[in-house]
Design an enzyme around this catalytic site. Structure first.
Site, PDB file in Angstrom:
ATOM      1  N   LYS A  67       0.785  -1.350   0.002  1.00 18.59           N
ATOM      2  CA  LYS A  67       0.076  -0.057   0.040  1.00 18.59           C
ATOM      3  C   LYS A  67       0.922   1.313  -0.007  1.00 18.59           C
ATOM      4  O   LYS A  67       0.528   2.228   0.747  1.00 18.59           O
ATOM      5  CB  LYS A  67      -1.014   0.078   1.220  1.00 18.59           C
ATOM      6  CG  LYS A  67      -2.159  -1.082   1.185  1.00 18.59           C
ATOM      7  CD  LYS A  67      -2.890  -1.220   2.315  1.00 18.59           C
ATOM      8  CE  LYS A  67      -4.012  -2.393   2.171  1.00 18.59           C
ATOM      9  NZ  LYS A  67      -3.152  -3.834   2.328  1.00 18.59           N
ATOM     10  N   ARG A  68       1.993   1.330  -0.806  1.00 13.93           N
ATOM     11  CA  ARG A  68       2.744   2.170  -0.748  1.00 13.93           C
ATOM     12  C   ARG A  68       2.124   3.762  -1.717  1.00 13.93           C
ATOM     13  O   ARG A  68       1.202   3.300  -2.369  1.00 13.93           O
ATOM     14  CB  ARG A  68       4.125   2.026  -1.750  1.00 13.93           C
ATOM     15  CG  ARG A  68       4.708   0.839  -0.857  1.00 13.93           C
ATOM     16  CD  ARG A  68       5.132   1.450   0.543  1.00 13.93           C
ATOM     17  NE  ARG A  68       6.346   0.416   1.069  1.00 13.93           N
ATOM     18  CZ  ARG A  68       6.271  -0.073   2.137  1.00 13.93           C
ATOM     19  NH1 ARG A  68       5.281   0.233   3.216  1.00 13.93           N
ATOM     20  NH2 ARG A  68       7.362  -1.095   2.613  1.00 13.93           N
TER      21      ARG A  68
END
Length: 280
Positions: free
Chosen positions: A101-102
């Site tokens: 979930k960058r």
């Protein structure tokens, strides 16, 4: 580093009827109950690799969530690299999606990209779009790797922001539309949608007829595999149905890998049953 294109890996697995994905999110209490290695790196590696060996012929992808490795520091991150290397060796046609979930400013995302795609050898990564496409560009421009954008997540509080109205549609619908029409210039974009919201999956699929959908939240989070598949599957597959704890924690103890295999067989069967309705 694997040279295969992420979307090609998926397409070949879908052609074999495989849409199941195993989330490799190890809980150390379960790991300790299942393997005998005292060292943290070796224990996590042995546990996850045994599950991979037991399920590789059934799945289209594996999805390790990086948090379950970061929490153990260097030994955990070393284990993640070991596991991805093992998958690439024993299941070279099976994609590895690192759920990280960058999403940050471009230079930071360049560092994230290099770590996840370069050092760890992932085939795809999950990203959040809150900073806009400019911030995601380092991922999107890596054409052989998958970029799976958070769209409609499975958690109960997701609607607080994702259901906000913008220009006559919800924010998650806007993300889906941008992903389909503006962001997918390299053909490597997918969307993460929650299996707990099948109606929203159907809406996203209408907006994005060609994008891969990674479905989280089935299994212990309560999402229905059948409802998700009926809402979002396409004639060629189109979905990655991920289950973590219901598979990898099916039966902690010496027989954990075989229990994981049986849970994956059941997941595959549920997908196939629902898919038969979609393609009938």
């Amino acid at each position: 580093m694997r040279e295969e294109v992420f979307t090609d890996l998926l397409s070949r697995q879908w052609a074999q009827g495989r849409m199941a994905c195993v989330g490799l999110d190890p809980d150390m209490a379960v790991v300790r109950a299942s393997v005998t290695e005292p060292d943290t790196e070796q224990a996590i590696t042995a546990y996850a690799c045994a599950i991979v060996d037991a399920t590789a012929d059934l799945v289209c992808a594996y999805k390790p969530n990086i948090a379950f490795y970061e929490r153990w520091g260097v030994p955990g991150l070393a284990a993640l690299k070991n596991i991805i290397t093992h998958i690439n060796t024993v299941a070279p046609q099976t994609a590895v999606i690192v759920d990280a979930k960058r999403g940050d400013i471009a230079s930071t995302n360049e560092a994230y990209r290099d770590a996840l795609f370069g050092y760890f050898g992932a085939d795809a990564v999950t990203v959040q779009p809150y900073l806009g496409v400019e911030a995601l560009r380092p991922f999107l421009d890596t054409r052989d790797k998958g970029v799976i954008v958070l769209c409609r997540t499975s958690n109960p509080g997701s609607g607080e922001l994702q259901n906000l109205q913008t220009s006559g549609e919800t924010l998650y619908q806007r993300v889906a539309r941008l992903a389909q029409h503006d962001w997918n210039t390299q053909g490597n974009v997918g969307l993460l949608v929650g299996g707990t919201y099948p109606q929203e999956i159907a809406e996203v699929r209408t907006i994005t007829p060609t994008l891969p959908l990674l479905v989280a939240g089935v299994g212990r989070q309560g999402g229905s595999v059948g409802d998700a598949v009926r809402a979002g599957a396409t004639a060629f597959g189109g979905m990655i149905i991920s289950s973590s704890r219901a598979v990898i924690e099916a039966a902690p103890g010496p027989a954990f890998a075989e229990a994981a295999r049986q849970a994956t067989i059941r997941l595959h069967a549920e997908i196939e049953q629902a898919r038969s309705v979609v393609t009938a």
